[in-house]
Motif scaffolding. Sequence first.
Motif, PDB file in Angstrom:
ATOM      1  N   ARG A  48       1.034  -1.742   0.046  1.00  0.00           N
ATOM      2  CA  ARG A  48       0.064   0.025   0.349  1.00  0.00           C
ATOM      3  C   ARG A  48       0.863   1.468   0.226  1.00  0.00           C
ATOM      4  N   MET A  49       2.142   0.917   1.038  1.00  0.00           N
ATOM      5  CA  MET A  49       2.988   2.226   0.375  1.00  0.00           C
ATOM      6  C   MET A  49       3.594   2.781  -0.702  1.00  0.00           C
ATOM      7  N   LYS A  50       4.221   1.530  -1.206  1.00  0.00           N
ATOM      8  CA  LYS A  50       4.785   2.163  -2.825  1.00  0.00           C
ATOM      9  C   LYS A  50       4.044   2.393  -3.550  1.00  0.00           C
ATOM     10  N   THR A  51       2.894   1.744  -3.014  1.00  0.00           N
ATOM     11  CA  THR A  51       1.197   2.544  -4.389  1.00  0.00           C
ATOM     12  C   THR A  51       1.368   3.929  -4.142  1.00  0.00           C
ATOM     13  N   GLU A  52       0.796   4.084  -3.191  1.00  0.00           N
ATOM     14  CA  GLU A  52      -0.071   5.392  -2.913  1.00  0.00           C
ATOM     15  C   GLU A  52       1.089   6.504  -2.366  1.00  0.00           C
ATOM     16  N   LEU A  53       2.744   6.377  -2.319  1.00  0.00           N
ATOM     17  CA  LEU A  53       3.490   6.779  -1.820  1.00  0.00           C
ATOM     18  C   LEU A  53       4.264   7.028  -3.109  1.00  0.00           C
ATOM     19  N   SER A  54       4.325   6.293  -4.016  1.00  0.00           N
ATOM     20  CA  SER A  54       4.787   5.902  -4.999  1.00  0.00           C
ATOM     21  C   SER A  54       6.699   6.095  -4.474  1.00  0.00           C
ATOM     22  N   LEU A  55       6.975   4.359  -4.534  1.00  0.00           N
ATOM     23  CA  LEU A  55       7.996   4.885  -4.260  1.00  0.00           C
ATOM     24  C   LEU A  55       9.044   3.944  -5.136  1.00  0.00           C
ATOM     25  N   SER A  56       9.938   3.604  -5.404  1.00  0.00           N
ATOM     26  CA  SER A  56      10.723   3.465  -5.773  1.00  0.00           C
ATOM     27  C   SER A  56      11.508   2.128  -4.525  1.00  0.00           C
ATOM     28  N   ASP A  57      11.606   0.870  -5.945  1.00  0.00           N
ATOM     29  CA  ASP A  57      12.259  -0.436  -5.547  1.00  0.00           C
ATOM     30  C   ASP A  57      13.520  -0.077  -4.792  1.00  0.00           C
ATOM     31  N   GLU A  58      14.127   0.804  -4.225  1.00  0.00           N
ATOM     32  CA  GLU A  58      15.087   1.382  -3.890  1.00  0.00           C
ATOM     33  C   GLU A  58      14.421   1.443  -2.340  1.00  0.00           C
ATOM     34  N   GLN A  59      13.871   2.782  -2.487  1.00  0.00           N
ATOM     35  CA  GLN A  59      12.687   2.983  -1.547  1.00  0.00           C
ATOM     36  C   GLN A  59      12.536   2.069  -1.110  1.00  0.00           C
ATOM     37  N   VAL A  60      11.708   0.972  -1.101  1.00  0.00           N
ATOM     38  CA  VAL A  60      10.988   0.067  -0.477  1.00  0.00           C
ATOM     39  C   VAL A  60      11.883  -0.810   0.303  1.00  0.00           C
ATOM     40  N   ALA A  61      12.992  -1.133  -0.185  1.00  0.00           N
ATOM     41  CA  ALA A  61      13.735  -1.832   0.124  1.00  0.00           C
ATOM     42  C   ALA A  61      14.817  -0.996   1.524  1.00  0.00           C
ATOM     43  N   GLU A 119       7.377  15.633   0.261  1.00  0.00           N
ATOM     44  CA  GLU A 119       5.786  15.123  -0.116  1.00  0.00           C
ATOM     45  C   GLU A 119       5.540  13.808  -0.011  1.00  0.00           C
ATOM     46  N   GLN A 120       6.590  12.841  -0.082  1.00  0.00           N
ATOM     47  CA  GLN A 120       5.899  11.173   0.547  1.00  0.00           C
ATOM     48  C   GLN A 120       5.770  11.231   1.936  1.00  0.00           C
ATOM     49  N   TYR A 121       6.355  12.052   2.486  1.00  0.00           N
ATOM     50  CA  TYR A 121       6.556  11.938   3.853  1.00  0.00           C
ATOM     51  C   TYR A 121       5.705  12.539   3.915  1.00  0.00           C
ATOM     52  N   ALA A 122       5.417  13.611   4.048  1.00  0.00           N
ATOM     53  CA  ALA A 122       3.793  13.740   4.417  1.00  0.00           C
ATOM     54  C   ALA A 122       2.480  13.181   3.983  1.00  0.00           C
ATOM     55  N   LYS A 123       2.424  12.082   3.436  1.00  0.00           N
ATOM     56  CA  LYS A 123       1.261  10.953   2.111  1.00  0.00           C
ATOM     57  C   LYS A 123       1.459  10.340   4.122  1.00  0.00           C
ATOM     58  N   TYR A 124       2.850  10.113   4.058  1.00  0.00           N
ATOM     59  CA  TYR A 124       2.919   8.814   5.128  1.00  0.00           C
ATOM     60  C   TYR A 124       2.322   9.257   6.319  1.00  0.00           C
ATOM     61  N   LYS A 167       0.039  11.017   6.979  1.00  0.00           N
ATOM     62  CA  LYS A 167      -1.718  11.190   6.608  1.00  0.00           C
ATOM     63  C   LYS A 167      -1.369   9.649   6.504  1.00  0.00           C
ATOM     64  N   MET A 168      -0.786   8.794   5.829  1.00  0.00           N
ATOM     65  CA  MET A 168      -1.336   7.398   6.464  1.00  0.00           C
ATOM     66  C   MET A 168      -1.207   7.042   7.456  1.00  0.00           C
ATOM     67  N   ARG A 169      -0.102   7.552   8.288  1.00  0.00           N
ATOM     68  CA  ARG A 169      -0.367   6.403   9.381  1.00  0.00           C
ATOM     69  C   ARG A 169      -1.508   7.345  10.792  1.00  0.00           C
ATOM     70  N   ARG A 202      -4.406   5.504   9.787  1.00  0.00           N
ATOM     71  CA  ARG A 202      -4.895   3.735  10.365  1.00  0.00           C
ATOM     72  C   ARG A 202      -4.578   3.950  11.969  1.00  0.00           C
ATOM     73  N   ARG A 203      -4.322   4.905  12.681  1.00  0.00           N
ATOM     74  CA  ARG A 203      -4.508   4.494  14.229  1.00  0.00           C
ATOM     75  C   ARG A 203      -5.084   5.517  14.665  1.00  0.00           C
ATOM     76  N   PRO A 204      -6.114   5.998  14.675  1.00  0.00           N
ATOM     77  CA  PRO A 204      -6.732   7.937  14.458  1.00  0.00           C
ATOM     78  C   PRO A 204      -7.141   7.681  16.204  1.00  0.00           C
ATOM     79  N   ASN A 205      -7.286   6.594  17.104  1.00  0.00           N
ATOM     80  CA  ASN A 205      -7.585   7.158  17.753  1.00  0.00           C
ATOM     81  C   ASN A 205      -6.324   6.914  19.144  1.00  0.00           C
ATOM     82  N   ARG A 206      -5.628   6.965  18.404  1.00  0.00           N
ATOM     83  CA  ARG A 206      -4.169   6.597  19.776  1.00  0.00           C
ATOM     84  C   ARG A 206      -3.153   8.067  19.358  1.00  0.00           C
ATOM     85  N   PRO A 207      -3.081   7.702  20.741  1.00  0.00           N
ATOM     86  CA  PRO A 207      -1.775   8.810  20.751  1.00  0.00           C
ATOM     87  C   PRO A 207      -0.812   8.762  19.957  1.00  0.00           C
TER      88      PRO A 207
END
Length: 116
Positions: free
Chosen positions: A38-51, A92-97, A99-101, A104-109
């Motif tokens: 999901r992160m690879k798709t939504e953040l447009s990560l390269s293979d190197e970034q995924v690794a 830009e990727q970090y901002a999306k990351y 937001k995703m995070r 995923r855990r809206p009620n957790r501090p």
Amino acid sequence: MKKQILSLVAVLVLGSSACMAQNPQRDGRDRRGGMMERMKTELSLSDEQVAQMKEIFSEMRPQQQGERPTREQMQKRREEMTAKIKKVLTEEQYAKYEKMRKERRPNRPQNGEGQK
């Protein structure tokens, strides 16, 4: 005697059906793999970034041996992980990351917020 056997069979059938109804995706490895895809798709990560992200997340997982880390130790590890992630991702990727995070855990501090 027949009632006991019938009761035993009923309990076994109900127990086995409950086991089979459990979601096989509950295994942590499946969730992490899905999260990375999901992160690879939504953040447009390269293979190197995924690794690099996989390496960062694997470092965060607690070791199986020894004592459990304290809350302070875990907070420090989270901060270190966040710093490493910021180096891997673009702004830009970090901002999306982030937001995703939070989604995923809206009620957790986050980052010690809400702790006394």
